[in-house]
Write an enzyme that holds these catalytic residues in place. Structure first.
Site, PDB file in Angstrom:
ATOM      1  N   GLY A 152     -13.579   3.372   8.965  1.00 41.61           N
ATOM      2  CA  GLY A 152     -14.941   3.235   9.488  1.00 41.61           C
ATOM      3  C   GLY A 152     -14.990   2.208  10.606  1.00 41.61           C
ATOM      4  O   GLY A 152     -15.661   2.405  11.631  1.00 41.61           O
ATOM      5  N   TYR A 198      -0.471   4.107  -7.387  1.00 41.35           N
ATOM      6  CA  TYR A 198      -0.033   3.826  -6.010  1.00 41.35           C
ATOM      7  C   TYR A 198       0.165   5.130  -5.243  1.00 41.35           C
ATOM      8  O   TYR A 198      -0.354   5.307  -4.141  1.00 41.35           O
ATOM      9  CB  TYR A 198       1.273   3.036  -6.063  1.00 41.35           C
ATOM     10  CG  TYR A 198       1.803   2.581  -4.722  1.00 41.35           C
ATOM     11  CD1 TYR A 198       1.086   1.665  -3.940  1.00 41.35           C
ATOM     12  CD2 TYR A 198       3.039   3.030  -4.249  1.00 41.35           C
ATOM     13  CE1 TYR A 198       1.597   1.223  -2.723  1.00 41.35           C
ATOM     14  CE2 TYR A 198       3.548   2.587  -3.038  1.00 41.35           C
ATOM     15  CZ  TYR A 198       2.826   1.680  -2.274  1.00 41.35           C
ATOM     16  OH  TYR A 198       3.343   1.245  -1.070  1.00 41.35           O
TER      17      TYR A 198
END
Ligand code: UDP
Length: 315
Positions: free
Chosen positions: A103, A146
């Protein structure tokens, strides 16, 4: 001169990236929440023109004043014991943290590079691993926190490229070693070197026949820099294709240290990949990159660093 944000900048790889970008004349904002990163890794940079440290958890909104040219998203626990101890943080930084960093890249019109991993290939059924291989990951195993976080991170990075037109890159990082690894991070190299330097038994998991391919940190960092400067949108493997069994790796470390440590065998962690070796044809072709530092030389440099961290063993 570019202005660069490095998330996870106080970590092992992040701190080497800070060094490289500063050395090449860029301005660096190093962001880290210091969960697994350490101020020691960047202590030499405080007060240096063009360098700024911001303590922040990137799973929350990131505020950076002024323009940004590049964002390198390296924030994440990255060693198996770290992400087993920090499963939720690992999932959050790979998902929410990548979203936040993307973003910011969109808002600043900055290019974005995601630190992904060979773990996206899981316990691979194709060997060596080319980027075209989709992997063999157990989503509900302990390593899934992960592996799946990084797979999600790759997917959202491609979505921001396709939907928002952000200039993105994805590097799949294979096992890397060198100065500034944490002695207690549980990975093979710091574990073996620490044990050998203390004159303790060296703990090989399983029968040690599993393989890895270890890349020296300076080679890896150069490959990442080239990828960021390239036009390549798809994932690129960066690592050293020279493959070794973990048992032989342990023996090499013990011999180099000159220790009398014995090798002892411990249970293999769940879902520990049996083989791993990068196919780096793409990095060679697209980036003109290949590793230059051999294992002997890299291990010597790393040993110089770890000798300063471990008190000499009493004989
Ligand atoms: N390993 C080991 N002894 C240790 C630490 C690791 O034998 O004290 C093994 C581990 O099981 C794996 C390999 O070394 O097969 C590399 O482990 P590492 O944690 O460095 O990273 P991975 O490649 O598994 O992500």
């Amino acid at each position: 001169m570019a202005r660069v944000l490095i998330t996870g900048g106080a970590g092992f790889l992040g701190s080497h990236l800070c060094d490289l970008f500063l050395a090449r004349g860029h301005e660096v904002i190093c962001m880290d929440n210091l969960i697994t990163g350490s101020p020691d890794n960047i202590a030499h940079l405080f007060g240096r023109p063009g360098f700024r440290f911001v303590k922040h958890d990137v799973t929350n909104f990131i505020y950076v004043e002024g323009a940004l040219d590049h964002i390198l998203h390296f924030a994440s626990p990255a060693s198996p014991i770290d992400y087993l101890q920090l499963p939720i943080q690992t999932l959050k930084v790979g998902s929410l943290g990548t979203h936040t960093a993307l973003g910011l890249a969109k808002a600043k019109n900055a290019s974005f590079l995601l630190a992904s991993t060979s773990e996206v290939y899981g316990d691979p059924l194709v060997h060596p691993q080319p980027e075209s291989y989709w992997g063999n990951v157990n989503p509900v195993g302990p390593r899934g926190v992960y592996d799946e976080a990084k797979r999600f991170a790759e997917a959202i990075t491609m979505a921001y490229r396709r939907f928002h037109g952000v200039k993105t890159h994805i590097v799949r990082i294979f096992n890397t070693y060198g100065p500034r690894m944490r002695l207690e991070d549980g990975r093979a190299l710091p574990a073996f070197m620490g044990q050998a330097l203390r004159g303790e038994d060296v703990t090989v998991f399983g029968d040690g026949s599993q393989t890895r391919s270890f890349c020296y940190v300076s080679d890896l960092i150069e490959g990442i820099y080239r990828l960021l400067m390239s036009q390549e949108p798809e994932p690129v493997n960066i690592g050293n294709p020279s493959e070794i069994t973990i048992r032989e790796f342990a023996e090499r470390v013990v011999a180099l240290v000159g220790a009398r440590s014995r090798i002892v065998f411990k249970p293999l962690p769940v879902d520990d990949p049996k083989v791993r070796q990068p196919d780096i044809s793409k990095a060679r072709r697209v980036l003109g990159w290949e590793p230059k530092v051999g294992l002997e030389e890299g291990l010597k440099q790393t040993l110089d660093y770890f000798r300063g961290k471990v008190p000499p063993a009493r004989s």
